[in-house]
Design a protein around this motif. Structure first.
Motif, PDB file in Angstrom:
ATOM      1  N   ARG A  42      -3.634  10.565  -1.128  1.00 39.64           N
ATOM      2  CA  ARG A  42      -3.001   9.850  -2.036  1.00 39.64           C
ATOM      3  C   ARG A  42      -1.943  11.599  -2.667  1.00 39.64           C
ATOM      4  O   ARG A  42      -0.987  11.568  -3.320  1.00 39.64           O
ATOM      5  CB  ARG A  42      -3.403   9.424  -3.058  1.00 39.64           C
ATOM      6  CG  ARG A  42      -3.721   7.509  -2.434  1.00 39.64           C
ATOM      7  CD  ARG A  42      -5.035   6.798  -3.021  1.00 39.64           C
ATOM      8  NE  ARG A  42      -4.612   5.241  -2.106  1.00 39.64           N
ATOM      9  CZ  ARG A  42      -5.679   4.737  -2.513  1.00 39.64           C
ATOM     10  NH1 ARG A  42      -7.091   5.558  -3.081  1.00 39.64           N
ATOM     11  NH2 ARG A  42      -5.476   3.709  -2.189  1.00 39.64           N
ATOM     12  N   ARG A  79       4.238   3.268  -0.661  1.00 36.76           N
ATOM     13  CA  ARG A  79       3.150   2.041  -1.653  1.00 36.76           C
ATOM     14  C   ARG A  79       2.696   1.763  -0.215  1.00 36.76           C
ATOM     15  O   ARG A  79       1.532   1.079  -1.223  1.00 36.76           O
ATOM     16  CB  ARG A  79       4.750   0.533  -1.225  1.00 36.76           C
ATOM     17  CG  ARG A  79       6.034   1.075  -2.416  1.00 36.76           C
ATOM     18  CD  ARG A  79       6.887   0.190  -2.143  1.00 36.76           C
ATOM     19  NE  ARG A  79       7.560  -0.295  -1.224  1.00 36.76           N
ATOM     20  CZ  ARG A  79       9.015   0.852  -1.073  1.00 36.76           C
ATOM     21  NH1 ARG A  79       9.250   1.570  -2.058  1.00 36.76           N
ATOM     22  NH2 ARG A  79       9.974   1.146  -0.027  1.00 36.76           N
ATOM     23  N   ASP A  80       2.388   1.768   0.962  1.00 36.67           N
ATOM     24  CA  ASP A  80       1.687   1.580   1.562  1.00 36.67           C
ATOM     25  C   ASP A  80      -0.260   1.861   0.979  1.00 36.67           C
ATOM     26  O   ASP A  80      -1.224   1.236   1.225  1.00 36.67           O
ATOM     27  CB  ASP A  80       1.413   1.914   2.848  1.00 36.67           C
ATOM     28  CG  ASP A  80       2.060   0.396   3.755  1.00 36.67           C
ATOM     29  OD1 ASP A  80       2.824  -0.317   3.588  1.00 36.67           O
ATOM     30  OD2 ASP A  80       3.627   1.489   4.810  1.00 36.67           O
ATOM     31  N   ASP A 134      -0.428   2.353  -1.956  1.00 36.87           N
ATOM     32  CA  ASP A 134      -0.912   2.293  -3.498  1.00 36.87           C
ATOM     33  C   ASP A 134       0.054   3.606  -4.396  1.00 36.87           C
ATOM     34  O   ASP A 134      -1.219   3.113  -5.158  1.00 36.87           O
ATOM     35  CB  ASP A 134      -2.524   2.028  -3.328  1.00 36.87           C
ATOM     36  CG  ASP A 134      -2.919   1.142  -3.059  1.00 36.87           C
ATOM     37  OD1 ASP A 134      -2.241  -0.124  -2.535  1.00 36.87           O
ATOM     38  OD2 ASP A 134      -4.344   0.603  -2.249  1.00 36.87           O
ATOM     39  N   ASP A 152       3.044   4.547  -7.008  1.00 40.36           N
ATOM     40  CA  ASP A 152       4.327   3.946  -7.748  1.00 40.36           C
ATOM     41  C   ASP A 152       5.651   4.919  -6.685  1.00 40.36           C
ATOM     42  O   ASP A 152       5.479   5.646  -5.985  1.00 40.36           O
ATOM     43  CB  ASP A 152       4.923   4.236  -8.872  1.00 40.36           C
ATOM     44  CG  ASP A 152       5.393   4.031  -9.743  1.00 40.36           C
ATOM     45  OD1 ASP A 152       6.528   3.981  -8.396  1.00 40.36           O
ATOM     46  OD2 ASP A 152       5.415   3.511 -10.914  1.00 40.36           O
ATOM     47  N   LEU A 165      -0.796   4.538  -9.795  1.00 33.79           N
ATOM     48  CA  LEU A 165      -0.881   3.354  -9.026  1.00 33.79           C
ATOM     49  C   LEU A 165       0.304   2.647  -9.169  1.00 33.79           C
ATOM     50  O   LEU A 165       1.117   2.412 -10.302  1.00 33.79           O
ATOM     51  CB  LEU A 165      -2.046   2.309  -8.693  1.00 33.79           C
ATOM     52  CG  LEU A 165      -3.584   3.378  -8.479  1.00 33.79           C
ATOM     53  CD1 LEU A 165      -4.409   2.013  -9.111  1.00 33.79           C
ATOM     54  CD2 LEU A 165      -3.667   3.666  -7.606  1.00 33.79           C
TER      55      LEU A 165
END
Length: 337
Positions: free
Chosen positions: A135, A193-194, A196, A198, A335
């Motif tokens: 992320r 998006r997958d 989580d 933005d 997120l």
């Protein structure tokens, strides 16, 4: 897109002027001159890089509450030019002197890439990257990938003949061949998006460190200046020549974490597309450019070297932070709503 948060005296003064004034204040110009005259560390200077990124973004999508008249404001262009000089000097110091030869351009580019000994972020992500690290990585890369193709596309009108046609051929794939949902920027947004995150354009700028902006600012500098058209093509070619195998490793890293092809499609697409683009970029595009304008050979190699070096800067920033057990981002992860 909203203006990001300022990161120092210049960005604070500049962003205030962009929103509330029709001309730059004397204090903003003074801050810019002071920053432009600074010494080493330009590529990691948060204030310089976010200020330069905002100046460039006026040529892309702009900002809410900022007049479009600022795009070509002479005083703002002068301010940007000072920041560009320091950024460019840092790039030249980073890559060092580059030798040219009588070999074909594609062979010289291959030799440059082979000699690169930067850290392999893709290998780390394939074998041990955690979901949290993924992320963070995507947050950093979103500064570029949500506009993928656009910085290099600025160079198209500056070309002619086969070099131009080759670049258009490659960029057509970047933009999904006319299918919006297949644009690489949209595939990357889907990946965000997958996981989580933005995926709104520019939503994660406040979290991304200077390294993310330094990389994209380099592309924008090359693309927006006819003087650096050779570097723009060299930079783009290095991306095409070095992304197929790393994309395969990134895809493997996501699969290791349990994601399937619906999530890995962004990287799977690059495995296939960039393998095809490699020859088009190095032979048809750069080879044709240098055949038409031999004096641009050094610039082509410089642009490629900058691409490799900035990848190393980005990887070094992430890996050193993670090795130290801390986040590589500036703030908390945002997120999706």
């Amino acid at each position: 897109m909203r203006l990001p948060e300022p990161r120092g005296p210049l960005s604070e003064a500049l962003f205030r002027d962009l929103v509330s004034r029709t001309e730059l204040s004397a204090s903003t110009v003074e801050q810019a001159d002071r920053l432009a005259d600074g010494g080493a560390g330009a590529l990691s200077d948060e204030d310089l890089q976010i200020s330069l990124a905002v100046c460039y973004e006026l040529h892309y999508r702009g900002f809410e509450g900022v007049s479009e008249d600022w795009e070509w404001d002479p005083a703002l262009i002068r301010l940007r030019t000072g920041l560009e000089r320091r950024h460019l000097a840092a790039l030249q110091e980073l890559v060092g002197p580059l030798a040219t030869s009588d070999e074909s351009v594609d062979r010289q580019l291959t030799a440059l890439i082979t000699a690169d000994d930067g850290p392999s972020l893709s290998s780390f992500m394939a074998k041990q990257g955690t979901l949290a690290q993924w992320r963070e990585y995507l947050t950093l890369r979103s500064v570029y990938h949500l506009k993928e193709g656009d910085p290099h596309t600025f160079a198209i009108p500056r070309l002619s003949g086969r070099a131009k046609a080759a670049m258009v051929e490659i960029q057509a794939d970047e933009y999904g061949g006319g299918t919006p949902e297949r644009m690489h920027s949209e595939l990357f947004a889907g990946l965000m998006r997958d996981l989580d995150l933005d995926a709104t354009y520019g939503a994660l700028w406040n979290e991304a460190p200077a390294a993310a902006f330094a990389s994209v600012n380099t592309m924008s500098l090359f693309g927006l200046h006819r003087r650096w058209r050779g570097a723009a093509l060299g930079h783009m070619t290095a991306v095409e020549m070095t992304s197929s195998e790393p994309s395969r490793r990134y895809s493997a890293g996501l699969r290791r974490l349990g994601f399937d092809e619906r999530v890995t499609v962004f990287y799977d697409e690059h495995v296939e597309a960039d393998a095809v683009h490699e020859q088009i970029a190095s032979v048809d595009m750069c080879g044709s450019l240098v055949a038409e304008e031999p004096d641009l050979l050094a610039d082509v190699l410089f642009g490629a070297a900058c691409s490799l070096a900035m990848d190393g800067v980005t990887a070094g920033h992430l890996l050193s932070a993670w090795e130290a057990g801390r986040s590589a981002l500036r703030g908390e992860r945002t997120l999706a709503a």
